[in-house]
Design a protein around this motif. Structure first.
Motif, PDB file in Angstrom:
ATOM      1  N   GLN A   1      43.064 -56.081 113.268  1.00 16.54           N
ATOM      2  CA  GLN A   1      43.921 -56.873 114.080  1.00 16.54           C
ATOM      3  C   GLN A   1      43.952 -58.318 114.230  1.00 16.54           C
ATOM      4  O   GLN A   1      42.900 -58.786 113.945  1.00 16.54           O
ATOM      5  N   HIS A   2      45.070 -58.997 114.530  1.00 16.53           N
ATOM      6  CA  HIS A   2      45.154 -60.549 114.477  1.00 16.53           C
ATOM      7  C   HIS A   2      46.214 -60.900 115.456  1.00 16.53           C
ATOM      8  O   HIS A   2      47.504 -60.212 115.334  1.00 16.53           O
ATOM      9  N   SER A   3      45.979 -61.540 116.182  1.00 18.98           N
ATOM     10  CA  SER A   3      46.922 -62.232 117.241  1.00 18.98           C
ATOM     11  C   SER A   3      47.877 -61.160 118.008  1.00 18.98           C
ATOM     12  O   SER A   3      49.143 -61.237 118.079  1.00 18.98           O
ATOM     13  N   GLY A   4      47.269 -60.117 118.150  1.00 23.56           N
ATOM     14  CA  GLY A   4      47.766 -58.944 118.833  1.00 23.56           C
ATOM     15  C   GLY A   4      48.322 -57.858 118.089  1.00 23.56           C
ATOM     16  O   GLY A   4      49.123 -57.037 118.668  1.00 23.56           O
ATOM     17  N   GLN A   5      48.636 -58.239 116.750  1.00 21.56           N
ATOM     18  CA  GLN A   5      49.332 -57.485 115.818  1.00 21.56           C
ATOM     19  C   GLN A   5      48.363 -56.362 114.889  1.00 21.56           C
ATOM     20  O   GLN A   5      47.511 -57.170 114.340  1.00 21.56           O
ATOM     21  N   VAL A   6      48.351 -55.226 114.816  1.00 24.92           N
ATOM     22  CA  VAL A   6      47.763 -54.361 114.109  1.00 24.92           C
ATOM     23  C   VAL A   6      47.942 -54.288 112.631  1.00 24.92           C
ATOM     24  O   VAL A   6      49.423 -54.232 112.537  1.00 24.92           O
ATOM     25  N   VAL A   7      47.228 -54.638 111.805  1.00 25.77           N
ATOM     26  CA  VAL A   7      47.474 -54.606 110.365  1.00 25.77           C
ATOM     27  C   VAL A   7      46.905 -53.340 109.675  1.00 25.77           C
ATOM     28  O   VAL A   7      45.525 -53.292 110.061  1.00 25.77           O
ATOM     29  N   GLU A   8      47.835 -52.614 108.924  1.00 28.22           N
ATOM     30  CA  GLU A   8      47.118 -51.457 108.466  1.00 28.22           C
ATOM     31  C   GLU A   8      46.056 -51.843 107.347  1.00 28.22           C
ATOM     32  O   GLU A   8      46.048 -52.938 106.710  1.00 28.22           O
ATOM     33  N   ALA A   9      44.928 -50.837 107.198  1.00 30.67           N
ATOM     34  CA  ALA A   9      43.890 -51.026 106.402  1.00 30.67           C
ATOM     35  C   ALA A   9      44.254 -51.294 104.912  1.00 30.67           C
ATOM     36  O   ALA A   9      43.801 -52.140 104.186  1.00 30.67           O
ATOM     37  N   ALA A  10      45.322 -50.466 104.658  1.00 30.86           N
ATOM     38  CA  ALA A  10      45.827 -50.552 102.871  1.00 30.86           C
ATOM     39  C   ALA A  10      46.320 -51.974 102.864  1.00 30.86           C
ATOM     40  O   ALA A  10      46.216 -52.645 101.834  1.00 30.86           O
ATOM     41  N   GLU A  11      47.170 -52.507 103.902  1.00 33.50           N
ATOM     42  CA  GLU A  11      47.451 -53.752 103.697  1.00 33.50           C
ATOM     43  C   GLU A  11      46.561 -54.789 103.441  1.00 33.50           C
ATOM     44  O   GLU A  11      46.485 -55.908 102.625  1.00 33.50           O
ATOM     45  N   VAL A  12      45.488 -54.797 104.507  1.00 31.05           N
ATOM     46  CA  VAL A  12      44.280 -55.627 104.248  1.00 31.05           C
ATOM     47  C   VAL A  12      43.594 -55.708 102.857  1.00 31.05           C
ATOM     48  O   VAL A  12      43.284 -56.712 102.612  1.00 31.05           O
ATOM     49  N   ASN A  13      43.433 -54.641 102.650  1.00 28.32           N
ATOM     50  CA  ASN A  13      42.764 -54.180 101.305  1.00 28.32           C
ATOM     51  C   ASN A  13      43.495 -55.049 100.147  1.00 28.32           C
ATOM     52  O   ASN A  13      42.949 -55.594  99.383  1.00 28.32           O
ATOM     53  N   ALA A  14      44.751 -54.990 100.273  1.00 26.23           N
ATOM     54  CA  ALA A  14      45.524 -55.549  99.153  1.00 26.23           C
ATOM     55  C   ALA A  14      45.513 -56.863  99.135  1.00 26.23           C
ATOM     56  O   ALA A  14      45.676 -57.782  98.037  1.00 26.23           O
TER      57      ALA A  14
END
Length: 393
Positions: free
Chosen positions: A299-312
């Motif tokens: 999560q960043h600045s109130g927006q949830v970021v998917e785990a797959a996106e973070v890993n990539a």
């Protein structure tokens, strides 16, 4: 054979009635033109992923993106996320088709990328070509990384407006809206009559396709909601080999001498298998920790970021820093600058886009005053938002 690097441009006057609109034939003040269609007050273009509204005779971008559209991106050195969320890295200094209808070498429209060597033996985007139709070919040069240079049919074209404006050259209005957005992550946006939309910055290109636009292929995958067939080659076969898939989407004429002699392969940088990144595991972990400063966890600045996106993003960031570390002899100043500019630019923009997704179909729609819907035209949503609150990003 004509390629995206060398399109021939036909006599514009012949195509005037079908493809172009001159200023002398402007529509009434409350009507907007896009492609071959006219739109009334409050209407939007059905298959266009950018949410633009006809307002007092001009197109207004609300800053939103239709959340039903599929997004692909090519970024950094370069890394690819396909329309159906498959991530991979491919480093070859050649010209590729990113997205196009069908499998042939000369489609009616498409987006192409020329990659060139950078950061030692890595590759970066050198040029993006957006062919909206046979008479409208837009080239965006990002080679110097200082500013983007745009060419329309081979002539330099200034994109300075922060509102969607048609590209006009030699008295001819082409069916592509273009505008710029400045700030910490300046970028150019394009929306064509082909219904392709793209955003280009010094460090990325984002592309969107409406799910109704089927049978599209290229390095960015198939955009059909199925991840298993993302590696569909130009021959129509689904393969497991990244090299076979990617090389099939090279254009039929390559102008870069680097392309013919390069031999690049997919790398797993974390496990440090064969490839361009040859640093030891301890150094890679240190670089990964640096990347974590800019890449959000969940999560960043109130927006949830998917785990797959973070890993990539983490893998892509670590790979780029590995190349930079090797190429500069471990210059931490260069690494910090890269993190604060190139890496931060794309990460911030990804988060912004997530915040700007909107379900267009769920918006409340009403008929605008003193207008009627013409019979026989495709159904369009008349969308009324409080656009005075947020018009631009």
């Amino acid at each position: 054979m004509t390629t995206p690097n060398d399109f021939s441009y036909h006599n514009h006057s012949y195509f005037t009635d079908k493809y172009f609109i001159y200023h002398e034939t402007s529509a009434p003040k409350t009507t907007c033109i896009f492609g071959e269609e006219s739109y009334n007050e409050g209407e939007t273009v059905p298959l266009l992923c950018y949410h633009i509204i006809c307002t007092s005779g001009i197109w207004v971008h609300t800053g939103m993106v239709n959340n039903r559209c599929r997004k692909a991106r090519v970024y950094w050195d370069p890394h690819v996320k396909t329309f159906d969320n498959k991530h991979y890295n491919y480093h070859k200094p050649c010209n590729f088709s990113l997205v196009q209808p069908g499998l042939i070498q000369t489609p009616k429209y498409g987006v192409y990328a020329q990659f060139a060597e950078c950061i030692g033996l890595g590759t970066c985007i050198e040029k993006i070509v957006f062919k909206d139709n046979n008479n409208t070919v837009i080239t965006i040069s990002v080679r110097n990384k200082e500013e983007l240079t745009v060419f329309l049919n081979g002539k330099e074209f200034p994109v300075s407006s922060d509102t969607p404006s048609f590209m006009v050259q030699d008295g001819v209005q082409h069916p592509v809206l273009a505008w710029s957005q400045t700030g910490s992550n300046s970028r150019l946006l394009f929306a064509g009559s082909s219904n392709l939309v793209l955003e280009v910055s010094k460090n990325h290109v984002f592309l969107w396709l409406h799910p109704s636009l089927t049978d599209h292929y290229g390095l960015c995958g198939t955009s059909n909601g199925v991840q298993d067939d993302e590696f569909t080659t130009r021959s129509g076969n689904v393969v497991n080999s990244l090299t076979s898939f990617a090389d099939s989407w090279m254009t039929d004429t390559q102008t870069s001498p680097e392309c013919l002699t390069s031999q690049r392969f997919k790398r797993n940088i974390i496990l440090n298998e064969t490839g361009l990144c040859t640093l030891g595991n301890d150094t890679l972990l240190d670089l990964e920790a640096i990347c974590r400063q800019k890449v959000p966890v969940v999560q960043h600045s109130g927006q949830v970021v998917e785990a797959a996106e973070v890993n990539a993003l983490m893998e892509a960031c670590t790979f780029d820093l590995c190349l930079l570390y090797s190429n500069t002899g471990g210059n931490m100043t260069a690494i910090e600058e890269y993190i604060d500019t190139v890496i931060a630019d794309v990460v911030v923009r990804i988060i912004e886009i997530e915040a700007d997704l909107i379900d267009v179909e769920s918006l409340t729609t009403i008929a605008p005053p003193n207008t009627t819907i013409a019979r026989g035209r495709p159904k369009r949503r008349r969308t009324y938002l409080k656009i005075e609150q947020k018009v631009y990003l």
